[in-house]
Motif scaffolding. Structure first.
Motif, PDB file in Angstrom:
ATOM      1  N   ASP A  95     -15.566  15.398   5.781  1.00  0.00           N
ATOM      2  CA  ASP A  95     -15.500  16.394   4.711  1.00  0.00           C
ATOM      3  C   ASP A  95     -14.096  16.415   4.122  1.00  0.00           C
ATOM      4  O   ASP A  95     -13.191  15.723   4.601  1.00  0.00           O
ATOM      5  CB  ASP A  95     -15.956  17.776   5.197  1.00  0.00           C
ATOM      6  CG  ASP A  95     -15.034  18.398   6.237  1.00  0.00           C
ATOM      7  OD1 ASP A  95     -13.827  18.066   6.263  1.00  0.00           O
ATOM      8  OD2 ASP A  95     -15.520  19.229   7.025  1.00  0.00           O
ATOM      9  N   LEU A  96     -13.900  17.202   3.095  1.00  0.00           N
ATOM     10  CA  LEU A  96     -12.661  17.153   2.326  1.00  0.00           C
ATOM     11  C   LEU A  96     -11.428  17.570   3.126  1.00  0.00           C
ATOM     12  O   LEU A  96     -10.305  17.291   2.707  1.00  0.00           O
ATOM     13  CB  LEU A  96     -12.793  18.022   1.077  1.00  0.00           C
ATOM     14  CG  LEU A  96     -13.707  17.435  -0.004  1.00  0.00           C
ATOM     15  CD1 LEU A  96     -14.021  18.471  -1.076  1.00  0.00           C
ATOM     16  CD2 LEU A  96     -13.073  16.193  -0.621  1.00  0.00           C
ATOM     17  N   SER A  97     -11.625  18.191   4.280  1.00  0.00           N
ATOM     18  CA  SER A  97     -10.481  18.593   5.109  1.00  0.00           C
ATOM     19  C   SER A  97     -10.019  17.472   6.028  1.00  0.00           C
ATOM     20  O   SER A  97      -8.996  17.614   6.704  1.00  0.00           O
ATOM     21  CB  SER A  97     -10.855  19.820   5.949  1.00  0.00           C
ATOM     22  OG  SER A  97     -11.802  19.457   6.953  1.00  0.00           O
ATOM     23  N   ASN A  98     -10.764  16.327   6.043  1.00  0.00           N
ATOM     24  CA  ASN A  98     -10.481  15.339   7.081  1.00  0.00           C
ATOM     25  C   ASN A  98     -10.614  13.892   6.606  1.00  0.00           C
ATOM     26  O   ASN A  98     -10.699  12.991   7.425  1.00  0.00           O
ATOM     27  CB  ASN A  98     -11.429  15.578   8.273  1.00  0.00           C
ATOM     28  CG  ASN A  98     -11.059  14.775   9.506  1.00  0.00           C
ATOM     29  OD1 ASN A  98      -9.879  14.670   9.862  1.00  0.00           O
ATOM     30  ND2 ASN A  98     -12.048  14.159  10.139  1.00  0.00           N
ATOM     31  N   ILE A  99     -10.608  13.643   5.305  1.00  0.00           N
ATOM     32  CA  ILE A  99     -10.803  12.269   4.819  1.00  0.00           C
ATOM     33  C   ILE A  99      -9.702  11.864   3.838  1.00  0.00           C
ATOM     34  O   ILE A  99      -9.095  12.711   3.177  1.00  0.00           O
ATOM     35  CB  ILE A  99     -12.176  12.081   4.136  1.00  0.00           C
ATOM     36  CG1 ILE A  99     -12.422  13.150   3.067  1.00  0.00           C
ATOM     37  CG2 ILE A  99     -13.296  12.068   5.168  1.00  0.00           C
ATOM     38  CD1 ILE A  99     -13.728  12.975   2.299  1.00  0.00           C
ATOM     39  N   TYR A 100      -9.465  10.570   3.786  1.00  0.00           N
ATOM     40  CA  TYR A 100      -8.518  10.031   2.813  1.00  0.00           C
ATOM     41  C   TYR A 100      -9.075   8.740   2.229  1.00  0.00           C
ATOM     42  O   TYR A 100      -9.984   8.116   2.792  1.00  0.00           O
ATOM     43  CB  TYR A 100      -7.140   9.811   3.425  1.00  0.00           C
ATOM     44  CG  TYR A 100      -7.076   8.795   4.553  1.00  0.00           C
ATOM     45  CD1 TYR A 100      -6.773   7.454   4.304  1.00  0.00           C
ATOM     46  CD2 TYR A 100      -7.287   9.173   5.880  1.00  0.00           C
ATOM     47  CE1 TYR A 100      -6.689   6.525   5.341  1.00  0.00           C
ATOM     48  CE2 TYR A 100      -7.208   8.256   6.919  1.00  0.00           C
ATOM     49  CZ  TYR A 100      -6.907   6.929   6.641  1.00  0.00           C
ATOM     50  OH  TYR A 100      -6.834   6.007   7.665  1.00  0.00           O
ATOM     51  N   MET A 101      -8.526   8.343   1.109  1.00  0.00           N
ATOM     52  CA  MET A 101      -8.941   7.139   0.402  1.00  0.00           C
ATOM     53  C   MET A 101      -8.128   5.963   0.945  1.00  0.00           C
ATOM     54  O   MET A 101      -6.903   6.026   1.013  1.00  0.00           O
ATOM     55  CB  MET A 101      -8.664   7.350  -1.092  1.00  0.00           C
ATOM     56  CG  MET A 101      -9.179   6.299  -2.038  1.00  0.00           C
ATOM     57  SD  MET A 101      -8.765   6.803  -3.752  1.00  0.00           S
ATOM     58  CE  MET A 101      -9.371   5.375  -4.655  1.00  0.00           C
ATOM     59  N   VAL A 102      -8.791   4.883   1.338  1.00  0.00           N
ATOM     60  CA  VAL A 102      -8.095   3.746   1.941  1.00  0.00           C
ATOM     61  C   VAL A 102      -7.366   2.926   0.884  1.00  0.00           C
ATOM     62  O   VAL A 102      -6.139   2.809   0.899  1.00  0.00           O
ATOM     63  CB  VAL A 102      -9.085   2.850   2.718  1.00  0.00           C
ATOM     64  CG1 VAL A 102      -8.381   1.612   3.258  1.00  0.00           C
ATOM     65  CG2 VAL A 102      -9.732   3.632   3.857  1.00  0.00           C
ATOM     66  N   GLN A 103      -8.086   2.333  -0.050  1.00  0.00           N
ATOM     67  CA  GLN A 103      -7.503   1.507  -1.105  1.00  0.00           C
ATOM     68  C   GLN A 103      -7.365   2.324  -2.375  1.00  0.00           C
ATOM     69  O   GLN A 103      -8.264   3.076  -2.736  1.00  0.00           O
ATOM     70  CB  GLN A 103      -8.396   0.285  -1.357  1.00  0.00           C
ATOM     71  CG  GLN A 103      -7.950  -0.598  -2.519  1.00  0.00           C
ATOM     72  CD  GLN A 103      -6.651  -1.337  -2.246  1.00  0.00           C
ATOM     73  OE1 GLN A 103      -6.586  -2.179  -1.364  1.00  0.00           O
ATOM     74  NE2 GLN A 103      -5.613  -1.019  -3.020  1.00  0.00           N
ATOM     75  N   LYS A 104      -6.232   2.185  -3.043  1.00  0.00           N
ATOM     76  CA  LYS A 104      -5.969   2.992  -4.238  1.00  0.00           C
ATOM     77  C   LYS A 104      -5.402   2.116  -5.354  1.00  0.00           C
ATOM     78  O   LYS A 104      -4.914   1.009  -5.107  1.00  0.00           O
ATOM     79  CB  LYS A 104      -4.973   4.112  -3.927  1.00  0.00           C
ATOM     80  CG  LYS A 104      -5.288   4.933  -2.687  1.00  0.00           C
ATOM     81  CD  LYS A 104      -4.157   5.885  -2.348  1.00  0.00           C
ATOM     82  CE  LYS A 104      -4.393   6.614  -1.034  1.00  0.00           C
ATOM     83  NZ  LYS A 104      -4.265   5.703   0.146  1.00  0.00           N
ATOM     84  N   PHE A 105      -5.422   2.662  -6.570  1.00  0.00           N
ATOM     85  CA  PHE A 105      -4.719   2.035  -7.685  1.00  0.00           C
ATOM     86  C   PHE A 105      -3.301   2.599  -7.793  1.00  0.00           C
ATOM     87  O   PHE A 105      -2.326   1.908  -7.597  1.00  0.00           O
ATOM     88  CB  PHE A 105      -5.462   2.291  -9.004  1.00  0.00           C
ATOM     89  CG  PHE A 105      -6.720   1.501  -9.165  1.00  0.00           C
ATOM     90  CD1 PHE A 105      -6.678   0.111  -9.274  1.00  0.00           C
ATOM     91  CD2 PHE A 105      -7.954   2.134  -9.224  1.00  0.00           C
ATOM     92  CE1 PHE A 105      -7.841  -0.628  -9.432  1.00  0.00           C
ATOM     93  CE2 PHE A 105      -9.117   1.412  -9.383  1.00  0.00           C
ATOM     94  CZ  PHE A 105      -9.069   0.029  -9.482  1.00  0.00           C
ATOM     95  N   LEU A 106      -3.196   3.914  -8.101  1.00  0.00           N
ATOM     96  CA  LEU A 106      -1.896   4.540  -8.325  1.00  0.00           C
ATOM     97  C   LEU A 106      -1.499   5.526  -7.232  1.00  0.00           C
ATOM     98  O   LEU A 106      -0.358   5.960  -7.180  1.00  0.00           O
ATOM     99  CB  LEU A 106      -1.891   5.266  -9.678  1.00  0.00           C
ATOM    100  CG  LEU A 106      -2.063   4.372 -10.911  1.00  0.00           C
ATOM    101  CD1 LEU A 106      -2.108   5.226 -12.172  1.00  0.00           C
ATOM    102  CD2 LEU A 106      -0.922   3.363 -11.002  1.00  0.00           C
ATOM    103  N   ALA A 107      -2.454   5.931  -6.405  1.00  0.00           N
ATOM    104  CA  ALA A 107      -2.185   6.803  -5.249  1.00  0.00           C
ATOM    105  C   ALA A 107      -1.874   8.244  -5.622  1.00  0.00           C
ATOM    106  O   ALA A 107      -1.267   8.958  -4.846  1.00  0.00           O
ATOM    107  CB  ALA A 107      -1.050   6.236  -4.389  1.00  0.00           C
ATOM    108  N   GLY A 108      -2.297   8.693  -6.780  1.00  0.00           N
ATOM    109  CA  GLY A 108      -2.099  10.093  -7.138  1.00  0.00           C
ATOM    110  C   GLY A 108      -3.164  10.995  -6.531  1.00  0.00           C
ATOM    111  O   GLY A 108      -4.225  10.548  -6.107  1.00  0.00           O
TER     112      GLY A 108
END
Length: 390
Positions: free
Chosen positions: A140-153
Protein backbone atom coordinates in the motif's frame (compact mmCIF):
# COMPACT_ATOMS: atom_id res chain seq x y z
CA UNK A 1 -14.08 -25.89 -13.45
CA UNK A 2 -13.73 -22.90 -11.14
CA UNK A 3 -11.65 -20.04 -12.52
CA UNK A 4 -8.54 -19.66 -10.31
CA UNK A 5 -6.25 -16.61 -10.21
CA UNK A 6 -3.06 -18.66 -9.96
CA UNK A 7 -3.78 -20.10 -13.41
CA UNK A 8 -3.37 -16.58 -14.81
CA UNK A 9 -0.23 -15.47 -12.93
CA UNK A 10 -2.41 -13.54 -10.48
CA UNK A 11 -3.13 -13.61 -6.76
CA UNK A 12 -5.66 -12.31 -4.25
CA UNK A 13 -2.91 -10.36 -2.48
CA UNK A 14 -1.52 -8.70 -5.61
CA UNK A 15 -4.17 -8.88 -8.30
CA UNK A 16 -2.49 -8.26 -11.64
CA UNK A 17 0.78 -7.12 -10.03
CA UNK A 18 3.74 -9.41 -10.64
CA UNK A 19 3.94 -12.32 -8.21
CA UNK A 20 7.71 -11.93 -7.82
CA UNK A 21 9.29 -9.10 -5.82
CA UNK A 22 10.98 -6.85 -8.43
CA UNK A 23 13.67 -5.53 -6.09
CA UNK A 24 14.86 -9.08 -5.41
CA UNK A 25 15.40 -9.98 -9.06
CA UNK A 26 19.15 -10.18 -9.69
CA UNK A 27 20.26 -9.63 -13.29
CA UNK A 28 23.74 -10.68 -14.35
CA UNK A 29 26.23 -10.04 -17.14
CA UNK A 30 25.22 -7.51 -19.78
CA UNK A 31 21.73 -7.25 -18.30
CA UNK A 32 23.22 -6.13 -14.99
CA UNK A 33 25.23 -3.48 -16.82
CA UNK A 34 22.11 -2.39 -18.72
CA UNK A 35 20.10 -2.17 -15.50
CA UNK A 36 22.80 -0.02 -13.88
CA UNK A 37 22.74 2.26 -16.92
CA UNK A 38 18.95 2.55 -16.73
CA UNK A 39 18.94 3.32 -13.02
CA UNK A 40 21.01 6.46 -13.66
CA UNK A 41 18.42 7.98 -15.99
CA UNK A 42 17.21 10.38 -13.30
CA UNK A 43 20.77 11.76 -13.05
CA UNK A 44 21.32 12.00 -16.79
CA UNK A 45 17.96 13.23 -18.08
CA UNK A 46 18.46 16.85 -16.88
CA UNK A 47 21.69 17.14 -18.91
CA UNK A 48 19.83 16.91 -22.20
CA UNK A 49 22.33 14.29 -23.39
CA UNK A 50 20.53 11.08 -22.56
CA UNK A 51 20.97 9.60 -26.05
CA UNK A 52 24.74 9.79 -26.10
CA UNK A 53 24.81 8.50 -22.52
CA UNK A 54 22.79 5.42 -23.42
CA UNK A 55 24.73 4.58 -26.58
CA UNK A 56 28.09 5.02 -24.84
CA UNK A 57 27.18 2.97 -21.77
CA UNK A 58 24.98 0.17 -23.03
CA UNK A 59 26.70 -3.12 -23.93
CA UNK A 60 26.07 -4.94 -27.20
CA UNK A 61 23.19 -7.34 -26.73
CA UNK A 62 23.38 -11.08 -27.25
CA UNK A 63 19.94 -12.40 -28.24
CA UNK A 64 20.75 -15.89 -26.94
CA UNK A 65 20.70 -14.52 -23.38
CA UNK A 66 16.94 -14.14 -23.53
CA UNK A 67 16.38 -17.89 -23.84
CA UNK A 68 18.12 -18.46 -20.49
CA UNK A 69 16.07 -15.94 -18.51
CA UNK A 70 13.36 -16.77 -16.02
CA UNK A 71 10.06 -14.94 -16.45
CA UNK A 72 10.93 -12.62 -13.55
CA UNK A 73 14.34 -11.80 -15.03
CA UNK A 74 12.89 -11.12 -18.47
CA UNK A 75 10.21 -8.85 -17.05
CA UNK A 76 12.69 -6.92 -14.91
CA UNK A 77 15.00 -6.47 -17.88
CA UNK A 78 11.95 -5.28 -19.83
CA UNK A 79 11.30 -2.64 -17.18
CA UNK A 80 14.81 -1.21 -17.48
CA UNK A 81 15.01 -1.34 -21.27
CA UNK A 82 11.53 0.10 -21.75
CA UNK A 83 12.46 3.13 -19.63
CA UNK A 84 15.66 3.61 -21.62
CA UNK A 85 13.79 3.42 -24.92
CA UNK A 86 11.23 6.00 -23.84
CA UNK A 87 14.02 8.23 -22.54
CA UNK A 88 15.94 7.89 -25.81
CA UNK A 89 12.92 8.80 -27.94
CA UNK A 90 11.41 11.57 -25.81
CA UNK A 91 14.31 12.73 -23.63
CA UNK A 92 15.63 15.40 -26.02
CA UNK A 93 13.83 18.11 -28.04
CA UNK A 94 14.27 16.59 -31.51
CA UNK A 95 12.49 13.28 -32.01
CA UNK A 96 14.62 10.55 -33.65
CA UNK A 97 13.32 8.40 -36.50
CA UNK A 98 15.55 5.44 -35.62
CA UNK A 99 15.91 3.44 -32.42
CA UNK A 100 19.57 2.27 -32.25
CA UNK A 101 20.31 -1.45 -32.24
CA UNK A 102 21.61 -1.34 -28.65
CA UNK A 103 18.02 -0.59 -27.63
CA UNK A 104 16.00 -1.99 -30.52
CA UNK A 105 17.42 -5.52 -30.49
CA UNK A 106 17.04 -6.20 -26.73
CA UNK A 107 13.57 -4.66 -26.38
CA UNK A 108 12.32 -6.71 -29.33
CA UNK A 109 13.81 -9.93 -27.98
CA UNK A 110 12.52 -9.32 -24.45
CA UNK A 111 9.05 -8.31 -25.62
CA UNK A 112 8.81 -11.49 -27.68
CA UNK A 113 9.90 -13.53 -24.64
CA UNK A 114 7.12 -12.14 -22.44
CA UNK A 115 4.52 -11.82 -25.20
CA UNK A 116 4.09 -8.06 -25.36
CA UNK A 117 4.97 -5.14 -27.63
CA UNK A 118 8.51 -3.69 -28.02
CA UNK A 119 8.14 -0.46 -26.06
CA UNK A 120 7.06 0.51 -22.57
CA UNK A 121 3.86 -1.30 -21.54
CA UNK A 122 1.74 -0.60 -18.47
CA UNK A 123 3.17 -3.78 -16.97
CA UNK A 124 6.71 -2.36 -17.27
CA UNK A 125 5.70 1.03 -15.92
CA UNK A 126 3.49 -0.18 -13.05
CA UNK A 127 2.85 -3.92 -12.58
CA UNK A 128 6.53 -4.97 -12.49
CA UNK A 129 8.04 -1.72 -11.21
CA UNK A 130 7.48 -1.49 -7.46
CA UNK A 131 8.98 -2.73 -4.22
CA UNK A 132 8.25 -2.64 -0.49
CA UNK A 133 10.32 -0.95 2.20
CA UNK A 134 9.19 -3.61 4.65
CA UNK A 135 9.21 -6.87 2.71
CA UNK A 136 6.72 -8.38 5.15
CA UNK A 137 4.44 -5.35 5.09
CA UNK A 138 1.45 -4.53 2.90
CA UNK A 139 1.52 -3.39 -0.71
CA UNK A 140 0.00 0.00 0.00
CA UNK A 141 1.01 3.64 -0.30
CA UNK A 142 2.66 3.63 3.14
CA UNK A 143 5.13 0.90 2.19
CA UNK A 144 5.98 0.95 -1.54
CA UNK A 145 8.41 2.73 -3.82
CA UNK A 146 9.05 2.90 -7.55
CA UNK A 147 12.11 0.90 -8.66
CA UNK A 148 12.94 2.39 -12.09
CA UNK A 149 12.31 6.07 -12.73
CA UNK A 150 12.79 8.76 -15.35
CA UNK A 151 13.29 11.94 -13.28
CA UNK A 152 12.69 10.62 -9.73
CA UNK A 153 10.29 13.37 -8.67
CA UNK A 154 7.51 12.90 -6.11
CA UNK A 155 4.80 13.46 -8.73
CA UNK A 156 6.22 10.76 -11.01
CA UNK A 157 6.46 8.24 -8.17
CA UNK A 158 3.03 9.03 -6.75
CA UNK A 159 1.36 8.67 -10.15
CA UNK A 160 2.78 5.15 -10.52
CA UNK A 161 2.38 4.09 -6.90
CA UNK A 162 -1.31 5.01 -6.72
CA UNK A 163 -1.79 2.63 -9.62
CA UNK A 164 0.27 -0.04 -7.84
CA UNK A 165 -1.85 0.30 -4.70
CA UNK A 166 -5.07 0.07 -6.72
CA UNK A 167 -3.84 -3.04 -8.54
CA UNK A 168 -2.93 -4.72 -5.25
CA UNK A 169 -6.23 -3.95 -3.53
CA UNK A 170 -8.19 -5.11 -6.58
CA UNK A 171 -6.87 -8.62 -6.02
CA UNK A 172 -9.43 -9.22 -3.27
CA UNK A 173 -12.20 -8.44 -5.75
CA UNK A 174 -10.71 -10.49 -8.58
CA UNK A 175 -10.36 -13.48 -6.24
CA UNK A 176 -14.17 -13.75 -6.09
CA UNK A 177 -14.66 -13.95 -9.86
CA UNK A 178 -14.51 -17.74 -10.13
CA UNK A 179 -16.94 -18.29 -7.25
CA UNK A 180 -19.36 -15.64 -8.56
CA UNK A 181 -19.40 -17.26 -11.99
CA UNK A 182 -20.00 -20.67 -10.38
CA UNK A 183 -22.77 -19.29 -8.17
CA UNK A 184 -24.52 -17.85 -11.23
CA UNK A 185 -24.20 -21.15 -13.07
CA UNK A 186 -25.67 -22.96 -10.05
CA UNK A 187 -28.36 -20.29 -9.63
CA UNK A 188 -27.27 -19.76 -6.04
CA UNK A 189 -28.56 -16.23 -5.45
CA UNK A 190 -27.56 -16.02 -1.79
CA UNK A 191 -23.95 -16.96 -2.46
CA UNK A 192 -23.70 -14.65 -5.47
CA UNK A 193 -25.14 -11.80 -3.44
CA UNK A 194 -22.65 -12.24 -0.61
CA UNK A 195 -19.70 -12.35 -3.00
CA UNK A 196 -20.89 -9.30 -4.94
CA UNK A 197 -21.37 -7.37 -1.70
CA UNK A 198 -17.77 -8.12 -0.73
CA UNK A 199 -16.58 -7.01 -4.17
CA UNK A 200 -18.48 -3.73 -3.90
CA UNK A 201 -16.72 -3.03 -0.59
CA UNK A 202 -13.35 -3.48 -2.31
CA UNK A 203 -14.42 -0.99 -4.96
CA UNK A 204 -15.06 1.59 -2.24
CA UNK A 205 -11.39 1.23 -1.32
CA UNK A 206 -10.28 1.42 -4.97
CA UNK A 207 -12.18 4.66 -5.41
CA UNK A 208 -10.64 6.11 -2.24
CA UNK A 209 -7.16 5.21 -3.50
CA UNK A 210 -7.88 6.81 -6.87
CA UNK A 211 -9.16 9.92 -5.09
CA UNK A 212 -5.70 10.35 -3.54
CA UNK A 213 -3.96 11.03 -6.86
CA UNK A 214 -3.94 14.86 -6.45
CA UNK A 215 -2.31 14.64 -3.02
CA UNK A 216 1.22 14.34 -4.45
CA UNK A 217 0.81 14.42 -8.21
CA UNK A 218 0.14 17.92 -9.48
CA UNK A 219 -1.64 18.20 -12.88
CA UNK A 220 0.89 20.66 -14.31
CA UNK A 221 3.90 18.61 -13.17
CA UNK A 222 2.28 15.44 -14.49
CA UNK A 223 1.67 16.98 -17.89
CA UNK A 224 5.11 18.58 -18.23
CA UNK A 225 7.44 16.14 -16.43
CA UNK A 226 5.74 12.75 -16.19
CA UNK A 227 3.53 12.28 -19.23
CA UNK A 228 6.03 13.34 -21.96
CA UNK A 229 8.14 10.20 -21.52
CA UNK A 230 5.40 7.59 -21.75
CA UNK A 231 4.04 8.36 -25.22
CA UNK A 232 4.15 5.77 -27.97
CA UNK A 233 4.63 6.11 -31.71
CA UNK A 234 1.27 5.33 -33.20
CA UNK A 235 -1.05 8.20 -34.13
CA UNK A 236 1.59 10.55 -32.76
CA UNK A 237 2.28 13.70 -34.82
CA UNK A 238 5.90 13.76 -33.58
CA UNK A 239 6.46 10.36 -35.22
CA UNK A 240 3.86 10.23 -38.00
CA UNK A 241 5.55 7.30 -39.74
CA UNK A 242 6.52 5.38 -36.60
CA UNK A 243 10.02 4.38 -35.51
CA UNK A 244 12.65 2.25 -37.26
CA UNK A 245 14.05 -0.51 -35.03
CA UNK A 246 17.68 -0.76 -36.16
CA UNK A 247 19.09 -4.26 -36.42
CA UNK A 248 15.76 -6.07 -36.02
CA UNK A 249 15.56 -8.30 -39.07
CA UNK A 250 11.90 -9.16 -38.71
CA UNK A 251 10.93 -5.51 -39.18
CA UNK A 252 12.93 -5.30 -42.44
CA UNK A 253 13.98 -1.71 -41.80
CA UNK A 254 10.37 -0.50 -41.93
CA UNK A 255 9.05 1.97 -39.33
CA UNK A 256 6.94 0.42 -36.59
CA UNK A 257 3.99 2.04 -34.81
CA UNK A 258 2.97 1.07 -31.28
CA UNK A 259 0.59 2.57 -28.73
CA UNK A 260 2.05 4.33 -25.70
CA UNK A 261 1.81 3.27 -22.08
CA UNK A 262 -1.49 4.21 -20.48
CA UNK A 263 -3.54 3.27 -17.45
CA UNK A 264 -6.13 2.03 -19.94
CA UNK A 265 -3.87 -1.02 -20.32
CA UNK A 266 -4.79 -1.98 -16.75
CA UNK A 267 -6.92 -5.13 -16.74
CA UNK A 268 -9.10 -4.31 -13.72
CA UNK A 269 -11.99 -2.46 -15.38
CA UNK A 270 -12.05 -4.69 -18.51
CA UNK A 271 -12.27 -7.70 -16.19
CA UNK A 272 -15.20 -6.16 -14.35
CA UNK A 273 -16.92 -5.37 -17.65
CA UNK A 274 -16.41 -8.99 -18.68
CA UNK A 275 -17.83 -10.36 -15.41
CA UNK A 276 -20.78 -7.98 -15.22
CA UNK A 277 -21.66 -8.28 -18.92
CA UNK A 278 -21.04 -4.59 -19.67
CA UNK A 279 -20.55 -3.74 -23.32
CA UNK A 280 -19.89 -0.52 -25.20
CA UNK A 281 -21.27 0.62 -28.53
CA UNK A 282 -18.76 1.23 -31.30
CA UNK A 283 -16.84 4.51 -31.09
CA UNK A 284 -13.20 5.61 -31.51
CA UNK A 285 -12.41 5.09 -27.82
CA UNK A 286 -13.80 1.54 -27.84
CA UNK A 287 -11.76 0.77 -30.95
CA UNK A 288 -8.69 2.15 -29.19
CA UNK A 289 -9.35 0.16 -26.02
CA UNK A 290 -9.85 -3.00 -28.07
CA UNK A 291 -6.43 -2.40 -29.65
CA UNK A 292 -4.85 -2.13 -26.20
CA UNK A 293 -5.79 -5.72 -25.37
CA UNK A 294 -2.63 -7.06 -27.09
CA UNK A 295 -0.47 -4.75 -24.95
CA UNK A 296 -1.44 -6.63 -21.77
CA UNK A 297 0.55 -9.62 -20.49
CA UNK A 298 -0.74 -12.79 -22.23
CA UNK A 299 -2.04 -14.37 -19.02
CA UNK A 300 -4.06 -11.25 -18.21
CA UNK A 301 -5.55 -11.17 -21.70
CA UNK A 302 -6.54 -14.80 -21.25
CA UNK A 303 -8.16 -14.02 -17.89
CA UNK A 304 -10.34 -11.29 -19.37
CA UNK A 305 -11.28 -13.42 -22.37
CA UNK A 306 -12.15 -16.42 -20.21
CA UNK A 307 -14.21 -14.36 -17.76
CA UNK A 308 -16.24 -12.91 -20.62
CA UNK A 309 -16.72 -16.36 -22.15
CA UNK A 310 -17.74 -18.02 -18.87
CA UNK A 311 -19.82 -15.38 -17.11
CA UNK A 312 -23.62 -15.37 -17.43
CA UNK A 313 -23.93 -13.27 -14.28
CA UNK A 314 -25.96 -10.44 -15.80
CA UNK A 315 -28.50 -12.83 -17.29
CA UNK A 316 -28.81 -14.68 -13.99
CA UNK A 317 -29.27 -11.46 -11.98
CA UNK A 318 -31.77 -10.02 -14.48
CA UNK A 319 -33.95 -13.13 -14.37
CA UNK A 320 -33.60 -13.88 -10.66
CA UNK A 321 -36.20 -11.53 -9.21
CA UNK A 322 -33.98 -11.52 -6.11
CA UNK A 323 -33.86 -8.00 -4.67
CA UNK A 324 -30.71 -8.47 -2.61
CA UNK A 325 -28.81 -10.00 -5.53
CA UNK A 326 -29.92 -7.23 -7.88
CA UNK A 327 -28.83 -4.57 -5.41
CA UNK A 328 -25.43 -6.22 -4.92
CA UNK A 329 -24.93 -6.48 -8.69
CA UNK A 330 -25.98 -2.85 -9.15
CA UNK A 331 -23.57 -1.75 -6.42
CA UNK A 332 -20.71 -3.12 -8.53
CA UNK A 333 -22.04 -1.55 -11.71
CA UNK A 334 -22.28 1.81 -9.95
CA UNK A 335 -18.82 1.41 -8.44
CA UNK A 336 -17.26 0.89 -11.87
CA UNK A 337 -19.26 3.84 -13.23
CA UNK A 338 -18.05 6.03 -10.35
CA UNK A 339 -14.46 4.95 -11.01
CA UNK A 340 -14.92 5.95 -14.65
CA UNK A 341 -16.33 9.29 -13.51
CA UNK A 342 -13.21 9.97 -11.48
CA UNK A 343 -11.08 9.01 -14.49
CA UNK A 344 -13.05 11.48 -16.58
CA UNK A 345 -12.40 14.23 -14.02
CA UNK A 346 -8.68 13.46 -13.99
CA UNK A 347 -8.53 13.36 -17.78
CA UNK A 348 -10.00 16.86 -17.76
CA UNK A 349 -7.68 18.31 -15.11
CA UNK A 350 -4.44 16.41 -15.85
CA UNK A 351 -4.56 16.37 -19.64
CA UNK A 352 -7.36 18.39 -21.26
CA UNK A 353 -6.92 21.55 -19.20
CA UNK A 354 -3.11 21.38 -19.41
CA UNK A 355 -3.19 20.73 -23.17
CA UNK A 356 -5.17 23.88 -23.77
CA UNK A 357 -2.33 25.85 -22.18
CA UNK A 358 0.36 24.19 -24.31
CA UNK A 359 0.83 25.12 -27.96
CA UNK A 360 0.66 22.28 -30.45
CA UNK A 361 -1.24 19.87 -28.19
CA UNK A 362 -4.59 18.35 -29.03
CA UNK A 363 -6.61 18.69 -25.80
CA UNK A 364 -8.89 15.81 -26.77
CA UNK A 365 -6.13 13.21 -27.22
CA UNK A 366 -4.85 11.13 -24.30
CA UNK A 367 -1.47 9.66 -23.42
CA UNK A 368 -1.70 6.64 -25.68
CA UNK A 369 -3.25 8.57 -28.57
CA UNK A 370 -6.69 8.23 -26.99
CA UNK A 371 -9.66 10.27 -28.29
CA UNK A 372 -10.81 10.43 -24.68
CA UNK A 373 -12.78 13.52 -23.75
CA UNK A 374 -15.64 12.98 -26.18
CA UNK A 375 -16.15 9.34 -25.23
CA UNK A 376 -15.18 8.79 -21.58
CA UNK A 377 -18.54 10.16 -20.43
CA UNK A 378 -20.28 7.93 -22.96
CA UNK A 379 -18.54 4.84 -21.57
CA UNK A 380 -19.44 5.88 -18.02
CA UNK A 381 -23.07 6.34 -19.05
CA UNK A 382 -23.09 2.99 -20.86
CA UNK A 383 -21.88 1.35 -17.64
CA UNK A 384 -24.69 2.90 -15.64
CA UNK A 385 -27.16 1.80 -18.33
CA UNK A 386 -26.47 -1.77 -17.21
CA UNK A 387 -28.13 -1.23 -13.82
CA UNK A 388 -30.84 -3.85 -13.36
CA UNK A 389 -34.31 -2.79 -12.20
CA UNK A 390 -35.16 -4.13 -8.77
Amino acid sequence: MTLKLEDYDMSAERGFLCRHDPAKVQLSGILKKSAETAMRLCDVMPTGKVRSYLIENLPEFDRSIVDTLTDAEARMAMVHYSFMIQAYVWGEPETPSVLPRKLAVPITALSKKIGQQPLMPYSGYVLDNWARFDENGPIDLSNIYMVQKFLAGQDEAWFVLVHVAIEARAGACLAHFGDVIDAADQKDAEKAQALLEDMAKVWVDLKHLFDRMPERCDPYIYFERVRPYIHGWKDNPALPNGLIYEGVDEFEGKPQSFRGQTGSQSSIVPSMDALLGVGHAADPLKAYLDQLHIYRPPSHRRFIDNVRAKSNLREFVSQSGHKGLVEAYNANIQAVADFRSRHLEYAASYINKQSRKAAGNDPDVGTGGTPFMKYLKKHRDETEANLVSV
